[in-house]
Design a protein around this motif. Structure first.
Motif, PDB file in Angstrom:
ATOM      1  N   UNK A 137     -36.408 -35.978 -22.115  1.00 45.96           N
ATOM      2  CA  UNK A 137     -35.260 -35.489 -21.364  1.00 45.96           C
ATOM      3  C   UNK A 137     -35.722 -34.293 -20.550  1.00 45.96           C
ATOM      4  N   UNK A 138     -34.773 -33.614 -19.888  1.00 45.15           N
ATOM      5  CA  UNK A 138     -35.185 -32.478 -19.066  1.00 45.15           C
ATOM      6  C   UNK A 138     -34.169 -31.341 -19.106  1.00 45.15           C
ATOM      7  N   UNK A 139     -34.676 -30.149 -19.425  1.00 46.34           N
ATOM      8  CA  UNK A 139     -33.859 -28.941 -19.437  1.00 46.34           C
ATOM      9  C   UNK A 139     -34.162 -28.101 -18.196  1.00 46.34           C
ATOM     10  N   UNK A 140     -33.161 -27.382 -17.703  1.00 49.54           N
ATOM     11  CA  UNK A 140     -33.416 -26.520 -16.540  1.00 49.54           C
ATOM     12  C   UNK A 140     -34.468 -25.463 -16.856  1.00 49.54           C
ATOM     13  N   UNK A 141     -35.181 -25.038 -15.826  1.00 51.54           N
ATOM     14  CA  UNK A 141     -36.214 -24.033 -16.071  1.00 51.54           C
ATOM     15  C   UNK A 141     -35.689 -22.601 -15.995  1.00 51.54           C
ATOM     16  N   UNK A 142     -34.494 -22.435 -15.452  1.00 53.54           N
ATOM     17  CA  UNK A 142     -33.949 -21.074 -15.369  1.00 53.54           C
ATOM     18  C   UNK A 142     -33.116 -20.773 -16.603  1.00 53.54           C
ATOM     19  N   UNK A 143     -33.493 -19.717 -17.280  1.00 57.64           N
ATOM     20  CA  UNK A 143     -32.855 -19.348 -18.540  1.00 57.64           C
ATOM     21  C   UNK A 143     -32.235 -17.962 -18.383  1.00 57.64           C
ATOM     22  N   UNK A 144     -30.945 -17.814 -18.727  1.00 62.85           N
ATOM     23  CA  UNK A 144     -30.343 -16.485 -18.636  1.00 62.85           C
ATOM     24  C   UNK A 144     -31.156 -15.488 -19.460  1.00 62.85           C
ATOM     25  N   UNK A 201     -33.099 -22.237 -24.520  1.00 59.92           N
ATOM     26  CA  UNK A 201     -32.155 -23.097 -23.805  1.00 59.92           C
ATOM     27  C   UNK A 201     -31.941 -24.401 -24.569  1.00 59.92           C
ATOM     28  N   UNK A 214     -28.202 -25.826 -25.991  1.00 60.59           N
ATOM     29  CA  UNK A 214     -27.658 -27.175 -25.808  1.00 60.59           C
ATOM     30  C   UNK A 214     -27.482 -27.884 -27.152  1.00 60.59           C
ATOM     31  N   UNK A 268     -32.536 -14.284 -14.126  1.00 63.08           N
ATOM     32  CA  UNK A 268     -32.937 -15.551 -14.725  1.00 63.08           C
ATOM     33  C   UNK A 268     -34.428 -15.545 -15.024  1.00 63.08           C
ATOM     34  N   UNK A 306     -43.186 -27.915 -16.280  1.00 60.77           N
ATOM     35  CA  UNK A 306     -44.017 -26.749 -15.954  1.00 60.77           C
ATOM     36  C   UNK A 306     -43.441 -25.527 -16.669  1.00 60.77           C
ATOM     37  N   UNK A 357     -37.809 -17.567 -15.631  1.00 60.83           N
ATOM     38  CA  UNK A 357     -38.438 -18.866 -15.414  1.00 60.83           C
ATOM     39  C   UNK A 357     -39.080 -19.248 -16.738  1.00 60.83           C
ATOM     40  N   UNK A 358     -38.693 -20.390 -17.283  1.00 61.32           N
ATOM     41  CA  UNK A 358     -39.034 -20.670 -18.691  1.00 61.32           C
ATOM     42  C   UNK A 358     -40.519 -20.425 -18.999  1.00 61.32           C
TER      43      UNK A 358
END
Lengths: 543, 543
Positions: free
Chosen positions: B125-132, B174, B178, B165, B198, B167-168
């Motif tokens: 699957x895919x998680x966003x790379x921007x993490x609060x 994250x 979820x 944010x 990445x 960058x992971x």
């Protein structure tokens, strides 16, 4: 009960009368308008068809259902994405988590295209995602197009950076920076590469898959010795996309050329495939750009030609993204949910065992395992749902909603008859059912494979008919307005100005989707100006 | 001439006497020390074996050669990466462009692992790379470990962001955010996913593949109902990595447990595979973490167990990255360049046609095409280099440098005899050559396949012998110091304190690489304190 369960689930609870997806009753924010902020705190959408309901409404037949497509297309889309567990909202506004079922569709797209790219002479590689801000500024129209959408890294390792870094919105600039190093002579050409990567565009209006802050894509980049070669390459790749769309995604896209206004920021020409969604809005599903020498001049990407002359290379770039998954969802499907073309469906066949008495379970499950094996060995993507937490009826609904192309039901009577019951997702009711299909491996495999091909062809045919019945040929601006007002696409001769094009957009919200490659014969007069026109253009509202 | 050309290229120009790679003579900055800033402006490294030389030194036999490994390991590594076109420096300090030949090695790693992950029940699957930014701060040791290495986005769409944010650098935070939404009941467990992505870590000391600002990896994340299951999963995945390393990369890693000091920021236990590079330094080539409940407590990831009790899930994460490509390069190879294990080699067999007179070309190329087809159909990755810009001798050197496991030479006499000449990359000189190998398809295919397996096994065996001859069993701190001073690994009983561990690091630069799973029998006394010890630890300098 077993025979009742076999009635199409639609008959048990007519779609129109169904409550919308459970989770919408829980007061959660799901139907965020595209322009609205994704509501992260409230988006436990993924749980819709998952656990809480599983325990709370065990045995219920309504869960996992969605707003009927005919009632509210946008709500249907959002519901399907949540209920089928295709994606969920990320914690940052506009970002998306692609869940396994949605990601598997992307993997099917990747698997096909990756082979095609290699067959057509491209190699995969990887460029860094951080691009010095100054690079973006080198190509004038590129910076104009992308600068409002940039995410910028200003801090690294706890320190303010000397030069700000752009998180790639696309890679032409960094690719050219490297190409300039690698290309010296005509012998180094053509240079043809591709990368699978994430990209970031700070979009204000977001919608899962269709437009997200970060998305996944492939971007091809090539450099050639001549304009002709670059043009040939750009055309080759839009053709690869077109063929994929038709043959695998069953989406009858219209390939064509973008108008100048709609051309990619930095390209001389943009080719596009335009798809008609179920609500008749257009989706730009893939693009291929002839970049001319715009980037090679900006980055001094030169080569020595055979006569010893220094020349700038001619380039292309082309991309398809996770947006395409959204296109698949919005092309196919019906009130009950998703409908996936077999060639890209993560699950092609779901097997639902049916038994009532404990002593039946053994023989049924044995037959199920045997059928599963038979199909797997034949390369068919099959899933058995043997869960005892759910009734067969619930499962019928659930996998219909998930768009699984075929279902096999298998009960004690079937075991006795050495046969199975088969249902097609795309043909509702009894018409889509076949009883007494032999379990004998080669017969069953041939049968299933044949049906899957039929479904594939049928989905395409249906989409073609839908598309063609919603494109109106217009010969005046009035006719265009009327067609657009009806939500349709308008096709008509066009040779008017950029200003006229903007006027159409402002007055009707429609834009030129493309000048299709396939053009009618004969003389044409621009429907706007009455002047001679070389081509017809297609206008539509779009995502 | 043809027969001279067939002499191993090494004999034509003894390795030690060879000039180093051409590009180093051009005064370009290539041998950047790991701590030094990557010198972007000067790094036209990719061009080394490409065009400029191609035109300048046409026909020369020395180009594409590298600093002998025995002379200067680091220079050899950098030369090989440039000359074999594995990677290049990106424009931003510490970033790397992975070129097609290097990327193809990564693809081979992906192809194997992706199948294994699915077989063991994981979905992609895919998680966003921007993490609060706030997420990173939730787990105490995690933030301590990662905050110095973060890249931070502060501007989006032209505006200063309210919340910065990250960058992971890794995705535990994250993922847990979820998972908390998706997991409600024990029925949702285990939840087992993986993503290919990445990641960014603002490293100060960078080295291509080994440690770069941005790198590619897979990260597995799982949640379980019990500690035991999580522990079993963490062990399962380190075993998958171990098996891959031995059987495909021919790297005899030592699997074991990290010391507390070296455990991942946020894990209870970290398992690792440690590989000995050609310079005897250790490389941490993959890790698998038992995260306990650290992240589930920080993110309130809870589930209702069968008795109706709310519990925090037990988790794991595990990763292998493009660093592994660096490990492959630095494990195998010799003075002439790279040596790739056949199972992960992008090109397994290179075919070099040999002809002098124009009239010979036709028959030779016809036979070459036939052999190429035969091998391709048998699933062997084969490349024909029919370029007339280069001599066969140059090609022999070039593909040796690129580490292609086998070479087939084919000239007019061979065509007449219906046979080919075969060379093994791993056996220098005449010993590695076989003359008169039949062209008959099934014979040739069997022969080549057999040889490829032999090469695969031989590379592993050689690496095992190298490893074992460079691990010293120590029973005192003095012995450890001596072993480390010789550049070797030291293995000895250890039960001393974290402070002692730090002391060893400060005084010798060696760290505990792992407590290997394979432990000697019998009573042990800590070599540092003389106290009883349960286990031996391996100490080494590392990348």
């Amino acid at each position: 009960m077993a025979s009742l369960l076999r009635l199409p689930s639609r008959l048990l609870a007519p779609a129109a009368a169904r409550p919308a997806a459970l989770l919408r009753h829980r007061g959660r924010c799901l139907h965020a308008a595209p322009a609205a902020r994704f509501c992260a705190a409230a988006t436990t959408t993924g749980a819709s068809a998952a656990a809480p309901a599983r325990t709370e409404t065990r045995g219920g037949d309504r869960e996992g259902q969605v707003t009927p497509r005919s009632t509210d297309f946008n709500a249907w889309y959002t519901d399907v994405i949540a209920a089928a567990e295709l994606a969920d909202y990320g914690p940052v506004r506009g970002t998306m988590v692609i869940r396994p079922y949605g990601y598997a569709i992307w993997e099917a797209i990747q698997d096909y295209l990756n082979v095609k790219f290699k067959e057509t002479g491209h190699s995969n590689m990887y460029f860094p995602q951080f691009i010095p801000y100054s690079f973006i500024e080198k190509e004038a129209s590129h910076v104009e197009g992308f600068s409002p959408e940039l995410a910028v890294v200003t801090i690294g390792g706890g320190k303010e950076l000397e030069e700000k870094l752009v998180v790639r919105p696309t890679s032409e600039t960094i690719v050219n920076h490297m190409f300039t190093k690698w290309i010296q002579s005509y012998r180094d050409l053509p240079l043809m590469i591709n990368q699978w990567a994430n990209v970031t565009r700070w979009e204000m209006r977001t919608k899962p898959f269709i437009r997200t802050l970060e998305f996944l894509w492939q971007e091809g980049h090539t450099a050639h010795a001549t304009l002709e070669e670059a043009e040939k390459e750009a055309m080759q790749m839009i053709n690869v996309y077109t063929k994929f769309s038709y043959e695998h995604a069953a989406i009858p896209v219209i390939p064509g050329r973008k108008s100048k206004r709609e051309t990619f920021a930095g390209a001389d020409r943009t080719y596009t495939i335009e798809a008609m969604m179920g609500d008749k809005k257009a989706l730009q599903a893939g693009t291929s750009h002839n970049l001319g020498q715009n980037f090679s001049r900006a980055f001094e990407t030169q080569f020595m030609d055979e006569s010893g002359q220094l020349e700038h290379v001619w380039q292309t770039s082309w991309a398809i993204s996770t947006r395409f998954v959204g296109g698949i969802i919005m092309t196919h499907g019906d009130d009950a949910g998703l409908m996936l073309p077999p060639r890209i469906a993560p699950i092609q066949v779901v097997i639902v065992p049916i038994w009532k008495k404990g002593e039946e379970k053994g023989v049924v499950m044995e037959a199920v395992a045997s059928v599963e094996n038979t199909l797997k060995e034949a390369g068919i993507r099959v899933k058995v749902d043997a869960s005892e937490l759910r009734t067969p009826g619930w499962k019928f609904n659930f996998y219909e909603m998930k768009g699984v192309p075929m279902r096999i039901e298998l009960g004690p009577r079937d075991v006795k008859n050495r046969s199975v019951v088969i249902s097609r997702r795309d043909v509702p009711g009894k018409q889509g059912k076949e009883f007494g299909v032999s379990m004998e491996p080669s017969t069953l495999v041939d049968h299933i494979k044949g049906r899957l091909e039929e479904i594939q062809a049928s989905l395409l045919q249906k989409a073609i008919e839908f598309r063609d019945s919603n494109i109106v040929d217009v010969s005046s601006y009035g006719e265009l307005k009327e067609a657009i007002a009806e939500g349709k696409w308008a096709r008509g001769p066009w040779s008017a100005s950029d200003a006229d094009e903007l006027k159409v957009k402002e007055e009707t919200s429609a834009t030129i989707r493309c000048f299709p490659f396939e053009q009618p014969e004969g003389e044409k007069k621009c429907f706007m100006t009455g002047n001679p026109a070389d081509e017809v253009a297609i206008f539509a509202k779009s995502y």
